[in-house]
Design a protein around this motif. Structure first.
Motif, PDB file in Angstrom:
ATOM      1  N   ILE A 138       2.439  44.325  25.445  1.00 45.41           N
ATOM      2  CA  ILE A 138       3.810  44.015  25.025  1.00 45.41           C
ATOM      3  C   ILE A 138       4.621  45.298  24.853  1.00 45.41           C
ATOM      4  O   ILE A 138       4.135  46.272  24.264  1.00 45.41           O
ATOM      5  CB  ILE A 138       3.785  43.245  23.686  1.00 45.41           C
ATOM      6  CG1 ILE A 138       2.977  41.945  23.831  1.00 45.41           C
ATOM      7  CG2 ILE A 138       5.187  42.961  23.191  1.00 45.41           C
ATOM      8  CD1 ILE A 138       2.601  41.315  22.507  1.00 45.41           C
ATOM      9  N   THR A 139       5.862  45.287  25.351  1.00 44.61           N
ATOM     10  CA  THR A 139       6.809  46.375  25.111  1.00 44.61           C
ATOM     11  C   THR A 139       7.968  45.837  24.287  1.00 44.61           C
ATOM     12  O   THR A 139       8.616  44.859  24.687  1.00 44.61           O
ATOM     13  CB  THR A 139       7.333  46.972  26.426  1.00 44.61           C
ATOM     14  OG1 THR A 139       6.235  47.522  27.164  1.00 44.61           O
ATOM     15  CG2 THR A 139       8.343  48.075  26.159  1.00 44.61           C
ATOM     16  N   LEU A 140       8.226  46.461  23.137  1.00 43.82           N
ATOM     17  CA  LEU A 140       9.263  46.016  22.200  1.00 43.82           C
ATOM     18  C   LEU A 140      10.280  47.128  21.959  1.00 43.82           C
ATOM     19  O   LEU A 140       9.984  48.304  22.148  1.00 43.82           O
ATOM     20  CB  LEU A 140       8.638  45.631  20.856  1.00 43.82           C
ATOM     21  CG  LEU A 140       7.540  44.567  20.859  1.00 43.82           C
ATOM     22  CD1 LEU A 140       6.940  44.447  19.454  1.00 43.82           C
ATOM     23  CD2 LEU A 140       8.073  43.226  21.330  1.00 43.82           C
ATOM     24  N   TYR A 141      11.458  46.731  21.498  1.00 45.55           N
ATOM     25  CA  TYR A 141      12.436  47.716  21.048  1.00 45.55           C
ATOM     26  C   TYR A 141      13.277  47.132  19.924  1.00 45.55           C
ATOM     27  O   TYR A 141      13.576  45.941  19.898  1.00 45.55           O
ATOM     28  CB  TYR A 141      13.320  48.206  22.198  1.00 45.55           C
ATOM     29  CG  TYR A 141      14.201  47.155  22.843  1.00 45.55           C
ATOM     30  CD1 TYR A 141      15.552  47.031  22.509  1.00 45.55           C
ATOM     31  CD2 TYR A 141      13.687  46.293  23.812  1.00 45.55           C
ATOM     32  CE1 TYR A 141      16.359  46.081  23.110  1.00 45.55           C
ATOM     33  CE2 TYR A 141      14.483  45.346  24.422  1.00 45.55           C
ATOM     34  CZ  TYR A 141      15.825  45.248  24.073  1.00 45.55           C
ATOM     35  OH  TYR A 141      16.619  44.302  24.671  1.00 45.55           O
ATOM     36  N   MET A 142      13.633  47.987  18.970  1.00 44.58           N
ATOM     37  CA  MET A 142      14.477  47.597  17.846  1.00 44.58           C
ATOM     38  C   MET A 142      15.904  48.017  18.148  1.00 44.58           C
ATOM     39  O   MET A 142      16.159  49.142  18.584  1.00 44.58           O
ATOM     40  CB  MET A 142      13.998  48.252  16.550  1.00 44.58           C
ATOM     41  CG  MET A 142      14.764  47.816  15.304  1.00 44.58           C
ATOM     42  SD  MET A 142      14.113  48.590  13.793  1.00 44.58           S
ATOM     43  CE  MET A 142      12.492  47.823  13.714  1.00 44.58           C
TER      44      MET A 142
ATOM     45  N   LEU B 112      10.858  43.642  25.768  1.00 45.36           N
ATOM     46  CA  LEU B 112      11.289  44.093  27.088  1.00 45.36           C
ATOM     47  C   LEU B 112      10.364  43.524  28.160  1.00 45.36           C
ATOM     48  O   LEU B 112      10.813  42.977  29.162  1.00 45.36           O
ATOM     49  CB  LEU B 112      11.295  45.622  27.141  1.00 45.36           C
ATOM     50  CG  LEU B 112      11.861  46.251  28.408  1.00 45.36           C
ATOM     51  CD1 LEU B 112      13.299  45.809  28.647  1.00 45.36           C
ATOM     52  CD2 LEU B 112      11.791  47.777  28.320  1.00 45.36           C
ATOM     53  N   PHE B 113       9.050  43.650  27.925  1.00 42.85           N
ATOM     54  CA  PHE B 113       8.057  43.070  28.844  1.00 42.85           C
ATOM     55  C   PHE B 113       6.961  42.395  28.034  1.00 42.85           C
ATOM     56  O   PHE B 113       6.520  42.914  27.005  1.00 42.85           O
ATOM     57  CB  PHE B 113       7.419  44.158  29.710  1.00 42.85           C
ATOM     58  CG  PHE B 113       8.382  44.899  30.584  1.00 42.85           C
ATOM     59  CD1 PHE B 113       9.133  44.240  31.544  1.00 42.85           C
ATOM     60  CD2 PHE B 113       8.548  46.269  30.451  1.00 42.85           C
ATOM     61  CE1 PHE B 113      10.024  44.923  32.347  1.00 42.85           C
ATOM     62  CE2 PHE B 113       9.433  46.963  31.243  1.00 42.85           C
ATOM     63  CZ  PHE B 113      10.171  46.283  32.200  1.00 42.85           C
ATOM     64  N   LEU B 114       6.504  41.243  28.509  1.00 43.03           N
ATOM     65  CA  LEU B 114       5.387  40.513  27.916  1.00 43.03           C
ATOM     66  C   LEU B 114       4.391  40.193  29.017  1.00 43.03           C
ATOM     67  O   LEU B 114       4.728  39.527  29.999  1.00 43.03           O
ATOM     68  CB  LEU B 114       5.862  39.210  27.264  1.00 43.03           C
ATOM     69  CG  LEU B 114       6.821  39.324  26.069  1.00 43.03           C
ATOM     70  CD1 LEU B 114       7.385  37.948  25.720  1.00 43.03           C
ATOM     71  CD2 LEU B 114       6.111  39.919  24.867  1.00 43.03           C
TER      72      LEU B 114
END
Length: 260
Positions: A228-232, A257-259
């Protein structure tokens, strides 16, 4: 003898009508298309694609493109149908037949130019059961400047309440490498994660209201995504629950962003 004569008469009629004596010709002018899919991670509610030579705007998924160069424009659409579409991207895409092009159009705010990002985490090795790999960036620069620690919570059906899951350490204003964190089995949780920014020393939340989170459930496979790619991100709003270092109110969210 009469049957033989009758057969030749019938064959002659068919030849005259062009049914039995016409030779079939191979058709070789079929076009094998490429396919374009764009995921919207911009400030616009929706996107539309315009292809050179085609008047109407196209959707952003399963767009069929002829092999060769395709001049594409991407338009941003607000939630108000009275607003005019805004041209936000213009590019030439060289398409190969049968290829599927999956792009993410990424934009933090309206002042930034959208950029195209390709999912490069599909080759990342999967973690063992009970864990997930996450990388995260902090773009909430007014509300949470500098490096931060982020606590993840998930619903635990055994307790019927949210419980601490794991802490993502030293999240900064850019995407680093993947870290490995604890997760639940899909039977034990609904897959929704909420977030708190915590003190790096005490690990106590630095705010009262949780930060809206992400759903990591892969409903088609009935499993959790585990790479998983996350952003706040922050958005200025009079209804925001967070006050930035500039004194303004903000809504803060964590987005995927991506799962995979």
């Amino acid at each position: 003898m009469k049957r033989i004569i009758h057969f030749f008469i019938l064959a002659g009629v068919l030849c005259i009508s062009g049914v039995a004596c016409r030779k079939d010709t191979a058709v070789d002018d079929f076009i094998v298309f490429g396919e374009l899919n764009i995921s919207n991670k911009t400030t616009y509610n929706n996107l539309a694609v315009q292809l050179e030579g085609v008047d109407k705007q196209l959707p952003v998924s399963e767009v069929k493109l002829k092999p060769g160069p395709n001049q594409l424009k991407v338009w941003g659409l607000s939630g108000n149908p009275k607003d005019k579409p805004v041209a936000i991207f213009d590019t030439l895409l060289n398409v190969t037949a049968k290829n599927i092009y999956n792009f993410v159009l990424f934009q933090l705010n309206t002042n930034d130019k959208p950029v195209v990002i390709i999912n490069n985490q599909t080759d990342e090795a999967k973690p063992e059961a009970g864990f997930m790999k996450i990388k995260m960036a902090n773009f909430a620069s007014h509300c949470f400047p500098g490096k931060i620690d982020v606590l993840m919570k998930m619903m635990d059906y055994n307790y019927g309440d949210l419980v601490d899951l794991d802490v993502i350490k030293q999240v900064q204003s850019g995407f680093g490498s993947f870290g490995k964190y604890k997760t639940f089995d899909p039977i034990m949780s609904d897959g929704s994660i909420i977030f708190y920014v915590v003190d790096p020393v005490t690990q106590q939340p630095l705010h009262r209201d949780f930060i809206l989170g992400v759903d990591i459930m892969n409903y088609a496979g009935q499993r959790f995504y585990n790479v998983i790619t996350l952003y706040m991100t922050e958005k200025e709003s009079s209804r925001g629950n967070f006050t930035g270092d500039d004194g303004k109110k903000y809504e803060v969210e964590v987005k995927s962003l991506f799962l995979n």
